[in-house]
Structure formats: C-alpha cells, structure tokens
Design a protein around this motif. Structure first.
Motif: not given
Length: 225
Positions: A1-14, A203-209
C-alpha cells in the motif's frame, strides 16, 4: 500500500514539474507535441503489457519447476524407503560367505549415499561403477584401485562379480535410481534463471511515471484548449 502511495505521489509531482516545463505547449495547444506524447504513452503501455506477460511466464515456469521438484523428491524418498526395506531383510550373520557380506554392504553403501540428497553426485558415480563392475555394462566405470578407494567397496578387491548375490534386487534399485537421475536432469533444465533485474525495473518505472504524467498533462491541455 505504501509503495502505491509513493508511486502516486511521484506521478503527481512529475505532472506539476512537466506542467511548468511544457506550459508553452498547453496554451496555445500544440497538436504535434501532444501527438508525440500520445505515442510515448502508447509505447509505455505496450512495454508494461509485455513486462506483465513476461512476469506471468516466469511465475508459470517457477510453478512448473516446483511441481516437478516435488515429484522428484517424492520419487527419491520412495527409492530410499524401498532400499531401507531391502537392507532390513538382509541381516547376514557370521556363517555366510564373504560374497554375501559384500553384496549386503552394497545396499548399505547406497543407502548411506542417498542421505546426502538427490542432488549429490556420489551416488550417481557409485551406480555407474556398479553397472560396470557387477553387470559388466559398457561405457561406465569398472573395478579400479581409484574406485575401490573412493567408494570403499568391495572390501575384497579380488571379489568375483559372478559371486555377488542379490543381483535382481541390485538391478531394481539401479533402474529406479537411473530413472531418478533422468528426472533430475529434466528438473535442472526446468529451473528458472532468476537474474536480478532491478536496474531495468527502475528504468521502466521512471519511464512509465513520466509517460503517465505526460498523458495526464495532455488530458489537462485538451481540457484547457
């Protein structure tokens, strides 16, 4: 759950960073630029699906390997149980000949070697040695000083293979172990190669974000158009 929230925050910041970087493409609306963004999003989506299918393949391969390994271990335990039953029935006293003692000792040797597990090579070499020495099969080991020293069998180096008893029981045990050896070879081929892929994943996570943030920014630009 924490990882999903961190990914969501990363997308919003980006998203907000890209909004500042490409504000000139939002208003006025730059059709060619957003077409490129759409292509990037499609590429990232296709890559994500491909990686997902690859992960499914890995899971299936791992499942097949574990299932086969379980069967091999069950087969191995069955051979061990049968061998110990043979050993229990063979309890020679001091009145029997040297050839009988040597024959019974063979079963004790195999039983001891199998305690090291089905992956161990010593029992395989001993079986090949027995096939050559006792059954005179071609292409396998025969009686040599090195083999007698390595396996400590037979104790009597001058033992005539023709005098060995319990040969049908030996043959049954050998055939079972040869079948087990063939199954372990197949198992080795099924074993998945689990190489670390952390760098590629990051690399893929960064690209996808970035791609997702650009896709959201494109939607925002179309809304503001």
């Amino acid at each position: 759950m924490t990882e999903i929230l961190l990914d969501l925050v990363a997308v919003i910041i980006t998203f907000f960073i890209l909004k500042l970087v490409f504000r000139s493409k939002i208003s006025p609306y730059h059709a060619k630029f957003w077409s490129v963004v759409e292509t990037i999003w499609l590429v990232s989506s296709f890559t994500g699906v491909s990686l997902g299918l690859y992960e499914v393949h890995k899971v299936r391969a791992q499942s097949a390997f574990l299932e086969t390994e379980e069967k091999v271990m069950a087969e191995f335990e069955d051979v061990k149980v049968n061998l110990y039953e043979e050993v229990e029935l063979m309890q020679p006293d001091n009145t029997v000949g040297e050839n009988v003692k040597e024959s019974v000792q063979w079963f004790h040797k195999v039983a001891t070697m199998l305690e090291d597990g089905y992956k161990d090579n010593k029992w395989r070499k001993f079986i090949d040695y027995t096939r050559g020495f006792v059954f005179n099969e071609k292409g396998v080991s025969h009686l040599t000083d090195a083999n007698v020293l390595a396996f400590d069998w037979p104790k009597n180096e001058h033992l005539n293979p023709a005098d060995i008893v319990y040969k049908p029981e030996m043959r049954r045990t050998i055939d079972k172990l040869l079948g087990l050896e063939a199954d372990t070879t197949k198992l080795d081929k099924l074993k998945p190669v689990n190489k670390p892929e952390f760098f590629a994943r990051y690399i893929f996570v960064l690209f996808f974000t970035v791609a997702l943030a650009l896709k959201l920014l494109k939607t925002y630009a179309e809304y503001m158009k």
